[in-house]
Design a protein around this motif. Sequence first.
Motif, PDB file in Angstrom:
ATOM      1  N   VAL A 171       0.863  -1.178   0.000  1.00 15.19           N
ATOM      2  CA  VAL A 171       0.000   0.000   0.000  1.00 15.19           C
ATOM      3  C   VAL A 171       0.898   1.226   0.000  1.00 15.19           C
ATOM      4  N   ASP A 172       0.441   2.308  -0.608  1.00 19.15           N
ATOM      5  CA  ASP A 172       1.260   3.519  -0.569  1.00 19.15           C
ATOM      6  C   ASP A 172       0.958   4.281   0.713  1.00 19.15           C
ATOM      7  N   THR A 179      -3.475   3.476  -0.409  1.00 17.12           N
ATOM      8  CA  THR A 179      -4.006   2.912  -1.649  1.00 17.12           C
ATOM      9  C   THR A 179      -3.255   1.618  -1.927  1.00 17.12           C
ATOM     10  N   THR A 214      -1.399  -0.861  -3.955  1.00 13.08           N
ATOM     11  CA  THR A 214      -0.719  -0.713  -5.246  1.00 13.08           C
ATOM     12  C   THR A 214      -0.367  -2.063  -5.875  1.00 13.08           C
ATOM     13  N   TYR A 215      -0.312  -3.095  -5.085  1.00 17.80           N
ATOM     14  CA  TYR A 215       0.032  -4.407  -5.662  1.00 17.80           C
ATOM     15  C   TYR A 215      -0.412  -5.510  -4.717  1.00 17.80           C
ATOM     16  N   ARG A 251      -7.339  -8.527  -8.279  1.00 21.94           N
ATOM     17  CA  ARG A 251      -6.561  -7.303  -8.445  1.00 21.94           C
ATOM     18  C   ARG A 251      -7.404  -6.186  -9.022  1.00 21.94           C
ATOM     19  N   VAL A 310      -6.794  -3.127  -6.488  1.00 23.25           N
ATOM     20  CA  VAL A 310      -5.618  -2.289  -6.759  1.00 23.25           C
ATOM     21  C   VAL A 310      -6.082  -0.893  -7.177  1.00 23.25           C
ATOM     22  N   GLY A 311      -5.453   0.099  -6.582  1.00 20.07           N
ATOM     23  CA  GLY A 311      -5.827   1.488  -6.887  1.00 20.07           C
ATOM     24  C   GLY A 311      -6.915   2.002  -5.963  1.00 20.07           C
ATOM     25  N   ASN A 320      -8.423   2.498  -1.949  1.00 23.32           N
ATOM     26  CA  ASN A 320      -7.980   2.603  -0.551  1.00 23.32           C
ATOM     27  C   ASN A 320      -8.231   1.261   0.147  1.00 23.32           C
ATOM     28  N   GLU A 367       7.821   4.500   0.194  1.00 25.19           N
ATOM     29  CA  GLU A 367       6.689   4.318  -0.721  1.00 25.19           C
ATOM     30  C   GLU A 367       5.418   3.942   0.016  1.00 25.19           C
TER      31      GLU A 367
END
Length: 731
Positions: A193-194, A198, A200-201, A214, A218-219, A221, A270
């Motif tokens: 998560v960023d 969010t 991310t992967y 996915r 993904v993308g 929250n 990140e």
Amino acid sequence: MFIIGSVIARIVSAIPWRVDALTGPLKMQATPSASATYSISQRRLLQSAALLQTAGRIARLGGWMIDVATDRVLWSDEVCDIHEVPHGTVLTLEQAMRYYPPGWHAKAEQLYARCLREGAPFDEEMQILTSGGRVVWVRAIGEAVRDADGALLQVQGACQDISDKKALEFSASQLSERLTTTLESITDAFLMVDRDWTLTYLNSEAERLLQCTRENVVGVNVWTSFPEAVGGPYYRAYHKAMETNTSVSFEEYYEPLDLWTEIRAYPSQEGLAIYFLDISQRKASEAEIHALAFYDKLTGLPNRQLLLNRVEHALELCRRVARPGALLVIDLDNFKAINDTRGHDKGDILLQLVAGRLRGVVRDSDTVARFGGDEFVILLEDLGVTDVEAAAGAQAIGGKVLAAFGAPFDIAGVAEYSTPSVGITIFDGGSGSVDDVLKRADMAMYQSKAGGRNGISFFDPDMQARVSARVALEADLRQALAHQEFVLHYQPQAAVDGRLCGAEALVRWQHPRRGLVPPSEFIAIAEETGLIIPLGRWVMETACRQLARWGASRATDMLEMAVNVSAYQFHRADFVETVLAVLRESGARPSRLKLELTESLLLKDVDGTIEKMKRLKQIGVGFALDDFGTGYSSLSYLHRLPLDQLKIDHTFIWDAFREGHGAAIVRIIVALGKALKMTVLAEGVETDSQFSFIVAEGCQAYQGYLLSKPLPEAALAEFIARPRAPARPRM
Ligand code: C2E
Ligand code: MG
Ligand code: MG
């Protein structure tokens, strides 16, 4: 990235082409000879050409041109370097094209052909094979140049060696490919998560365990995708990791997916990389092993081993917090007979039913264990502060155990009666080993058996006597309330200048056989049994009626009545209403009533306490903090409490003349009272020297045998009426 296209024309026109090797009608500007006299514009042109050459060398960027009429190709020095040919090399278009290896040749031809034919510009990344046999990545840019009539004159362009960039791109893509392959192939689930949470992967194992795809998560929250986790252990742990920049690892159960997880989360700039494993299987096996090792299969109760562990633990706790516990051993009196006459399977049913009933008589926090055969053990903790309190609690549970056997047991349709023999021992930090404690309870149980079964025995006969007395007292106390056996005595309180301020109401029990019983012998039991509520109300009513009588006479209407309030009374929801009702019914003036609270009372629910105090203060009721200094008042909230008076506990007054810190404590309390704008009253003042001391220290009021003992109502009236000389401190 260079914006090469826009500068092609400048490169081509400004590059100091080496034309010495060139023949033919190529129209280009030759490098001027050093001996020539330059005009200013020429000099500028040369400077700019030199700069461009430098830039070209650094960027490995050069210019080229193809003369359409002659098919000749002219390369700048930099382009020659890229192709590893001598500077000034001039080639035909076909020769130049040969530098494109087979894989790229057709593409290059096509680009040049289209540019020649249609004037289409191009900008491509391609490979060339240099004269030295090296494969080099270049960016080739080209455009057509036409004359005033639109006829194509030449194609010109730039060429840049981009091998380094390509190599970097390649290794980056290789790395990311390798990383993705690794993450996909590891058995751990993995997600990232960023810093804005969010997702991310996530790898396919994470998709499987979290039952999501996915595309859906993904993308998004992560807390939107997994709302049940918000505020829970995962949420807290990940936030902690992110905020403190430290990794976390833990095991946790995620209820929505019925999943036990082992988590490791690593924060970075990140965001958070989270690895997790499904450990549900392991947890299930552990639970099973635990159940097998620590629980009795037949009854589901803790077994001998678990009981021993818990008793061990309870003894350790007793050593630390000095609170006694109790152990009850319960043996069925007629189990053998039922087992023999009705068979073992019926015996088993009886044991199961007994287990259920025993569980029903204790709190969830207590332990009921099957110790073996027909023997059960109950471990009781947190039974009060003193041994007698613990014994009374254990006796009460013992009584419930006997009562639980009162009804018959339905064993396969037949009603069977059974009785227990109960042995009790009280333990504390100094009770020896687990084995010692168990032995004592066992011996007490055999005493019950010897005493005719179906009974309760304590290991310690003295304890038995004390418990019996206490049980009798409790019964007497109930009677006493009904028969109005309580009386109030009043202990005068005075200012240090001798002026009488009022009295404290102190309850006594006029026992028919024992005579006047002091409150120290029954207040605690009244609190434990809830009798303090009616008793406290009676005290309040009686004291307020007395207060109303004082209010009716000018000689006494300035006197205040102090009434002790137990925490049990105060923390009831209807406390304020009760006081208001008593004041109303008695006609006493609220501003002459002073409630004495204890420090322990104030510890619980500080905000609620302040609220109640404020409501009563609004109508004038005052508050004193009793026995101040003996409890655990926190200075941080003492100033928030709307108190009027601090009563210094008598021990500090007495200690002031003995060894210890009594005098210093009195001084501190007086200073504290001043700072918090509360008056300070000294309790238990018995001697002249104590009186002188408290006056010297700045106490405003006092109470104690020096002034008067607590007095019955009539004696108090006499005391008040008696003329008294102003007290004078004698040093
Ligand atoms: P307390 O509120 O601190 O009351 C003062 C106690 O100290 C009283 O004991 C009083 O007789 C005793 N005392 C006063 N001056 C002297 C002195 O100069 N020397 C000595 N040695 N003792 C002195 P008492 O009446 O036995 O009351 C004991 C405690 O019982 C009280 O302490 C209070 O906590 C509680 N209590 C008394 N009446 C009530 C009541 O109506 N309700 C509640 N909840 N508690 C009460
Ligand atoms: Mg008091
Ligand atoms: Mg006191």
